[in-house]
Design a protein around this motif. Structure first.
Motif, PDB file in Angstrom:
ATOM      1  N   HIS A  22       0.844  -1.200   0.000  1.00 48.04           N
ATOM      2  CA  HIS A  22       0.000   0.000   0.000  1.00 48.04           C
ATOM      3  C   HIS A  22       0.885   1.258   0.000  1.00 48.04           C
ATOM      4  O   HIS A  22       0.636   2.233  -0.717  1.00 48.04           O
ATOM      5  CB  HIS A  22      -0.858  -0.070   1.262  1.00 48.04           C
ATOM      6  CG  HIS A  22      -2.085   0.784   1.260  1.00 48.04           C
ATOM      7  ND1 HIS A  22      -2.880   1.002   0.164  1.00 48.04           N
ATOM      8  CD2 HIS A  22      -2.655   1.491   2.277  1.00 48.04           C
ATOM      9  CE1 HIS A  22      -3.885   1.809   0.504  1.00 48.04           C
ATOM     10  NE2 HIS A  22      -3.763   2.115   1.769  1.00 48.04           N
ATOM     11  N   ASP A  26       0.406   3.438  -3.154  1.00 50.38           N
ATOM     12  CA  ASP A  26      -0.411   4.621  -2.848  1.00 50.38           C
ATOM     13  C   ASP A  26       0.360   5.679  -2.065  1.00 50.38           C
ATOM     14  O   ASP A  26      -0.076   6.815  -1.956  1.00 50.38           O
ATOM     15  CB  ASP A  26      -1.649   4.212  -2.037  1.00 50.38           C
ATOM     16  CG  ASP A  26      -2.460   3.161  -2.787  1.00 50.38           C
ATOM     17  OD1 ASP A  26      -2.718   3.375  -3.982  1.00 50.38           O
ATOM     18  OD2 ASP A  26      -2.811   2.130  -2.180  1.00 50.38           O
ATOM     19  N   PRO A 161      -3.264  10.279  -3.009  1.00 47.30           N
ATOM     20  CA  PRO A 161      -2.671   8.944  -3.169  1.00 47.30           C
ATOM     21  C   PRO A 161      -1.861   8.849  -4.466  1.00 47.30           C
ATOM     22  O   PRO A 161      -2.284   9.347  -5.509  1.00 47.30           O
ATOM     23  CB  PRO A 161      -3.900   8.017  -3.222  1.00 47.30           C
ATOM     24  CG  PRO A 161      -4.977   8.777  -2.527  1.00 47.30           C
ATOM     25  CD  PRO A 161      -4.719  10.230  -2.824  1.00 47.30           C
ATOM     26  N   PHE A 198       3.400   7.687   5.859  1.00 47.73           N
ATOM     27  CA  PHE A 198       3.510   7.961   4.423  1.00 47.73           C
ATOM     28  C   PHE A 198       4.920   8.321   4.006  1.00 47.73           C
ATOM     29  O   PHE A 198       5.730   8.785   4.812  1.00 47.73           O
ATOM     30  CB  PHE A 198       2.472   8.996   3.958  1.00 47.73           C
ATOM     31  CG  PHE A 198       2.527  10.378   4.562  1.00 47.73           C
ATOM     32  CD1 PHE A 198       3.235  11.409   3.959  1.00 47.73           C
ATOM     33  CD2 PHE A 198       1.811  10.675   5.716  1.00 47.73           C
ATOM     34  CE1 PHE A 198       3.234  12.696   4.477  1.00 47.73           C
ATOM     35  CE2 PHE A 198       1.801  11.962   6.248  1.00 47.73           C
ATOM     36  CZ  PHE A 198       2.517  12.971   5.625  1.00 47.73           C
ATOM     37  N   LEU A 202       4.875  12.256  -0.436  1.00 41.51           N
ATOM     38  CA  LEU A 202       3.426  12.304  -0.700  1.00 41.51           C
ATOM     39  C   LEU A 202       2.888  13.724  -0.493  1.00 41.51           C
ATOM     40  O   LEU A 202       3.148  14.342   0.541  1.00 41.51           O
ATOM     41  CB  LEU A 202       2.699  11.347   0.255  1.00 41.51           C
ATOM     42  CG  LEU A 202       1.228  11.078  -0.067  1.00 41.51           C
ATOM     43  CD1 LEU A 202       1.102  10.063  -1.202  1.00 41.51           C
ATOM     44  CD2 LEU A 202       0.491  10.551   1.168  1.00 41.51           C
TER      45      LEU A 202
END
Ligand SMILES: O=C(O)CCC(=O)C(=O)O
Length: 279
Positions: A22, A26, A161, A198, A202
């Motif tokens: 993930h 993302d 994302p 994250f 991002l």
């Protein structure tokens, strides 16, 4: 063997491998229950008190912060070397991970929307940044520790994302208006005690808090051993030189005094040892 589990935004339990997938695809994942339900309120209260005592306003109206939180408030310290967190950090950054920043971030009811950015060292408005187009590699992880529920209403962080795979971000004038909603944006949500993890590339932004309670988060960043953090340290030669040469500002992370460091849990000390200095 015990199976470590995490929660993605759909609340389905998944494995560390799925969380890593993930993160790669993302750019983020949410770990649930990192701080036990019956302990998270005490941490939130402590952080709120610290921000009231020593916090400062940020560029975002209605938000307050306390940089270098761990030197002022150690209530989050017992959780920072959580097994799942460290498995993910070491899988992406290698061994000898270090914490680069601990920062309280409280968004009070009615706060305004913040600007799209990627975090240090990818924020192009900061003195010590990696110039864009930057390489497609994981070089720094940002986590936001949710000490109150992160919902659409309370202002769970806005994220885009997949934007971590872009070699630029809106701080570098890449054609994206930093203040406008982005078509694929979403809120990162989770219960109090969860952690949003994250890739620091991002794109993310502070979201308006439309609830009647403060939204309390603590961004904690994890760095590989080789990432030079000295530009963050007040008084360091590198910080002075890089700020003088660029004329730009930079995040500031104050030192951890030796007596405070001595009180930290043994498994957390290696993550913060590089930041210990007499004040
Ligand atoms: O408080 C938030 O939701 C986001 C904080 C943020 O953008 C940051 O610390 O870089």
């Amino acid at each position: 063997m015990e199976t470590l589990s995490v929660t993605v935004e759909t609340k389905q339990m998944t494995s560390i491998d799925e969380a890593l997938s993930h993160l790669r695809v993302d750019g983020f994942c949410v770990l649930d229950g990192v701080i036990p339900e019956d302990e998270v309120d005490a941490v939130r209260r402590s952080v709120e008190e610290t921000v009231t005592a020593v916090g400062r306003k940020t560029m975002v109206q209605g938000a307050k912060t306390c940089k270098g939180l761990i030197a002022h408030d150690q209530s989050l310290a017992p959780y920072l070397a959580d097994d799942r967190m460290m498995s993910i950090a070491e899988a992406l950054l290698g061994p000898h991970v270090r914490i680069s920043m601990t920062t309280a971030a409280i968004n009070y009811p009615g706060n305004e929307r913040g600007t799209w950015h990627a975090d240090w060292p990818f924020n192009q408005t900061k003195a010590g940044h990696i110039r864009m187009p930057y390489p497609d590699a994981v070089m720094h992880l940002t986590t936001i520790w949710m000490l109150s529920p992160f919902t659409e209403e309370s202002g769970g962080t806005f994220i885009v994302p997949g934007s971590h795979r872009c070699s630029t971000n809106p701080t570098g004038g890449n054609g994206v208006d930093p203040l406008k909603p982005y078509p694929t944006e979403m809120h990162a949500t989770g219960e109090a005690g969860s952690v949003l993890v994250f890739d620091s590339r991002l794109w993310h932004a502070v979201a308006p808090n439309r609830s009647d309670r403060p939204r309390v988060g603590v961004p904690v960043r994890y760095a590989p051993w080789w990432l030079n953090l000295n530009v963050l340290m007040p008084g360091s030669n590198e910080r002075t030189r890089i700020m003088d040469e660029t004329g730009l500002g930079e995040n500031e992370v104050g030192p951890i005094p030796p007596d405070v460091y001595a009180t930290l849990p043994e498994n957390v000390k290696p993550l913060l040892r590089h930041w210990v200095r007499d004040q």
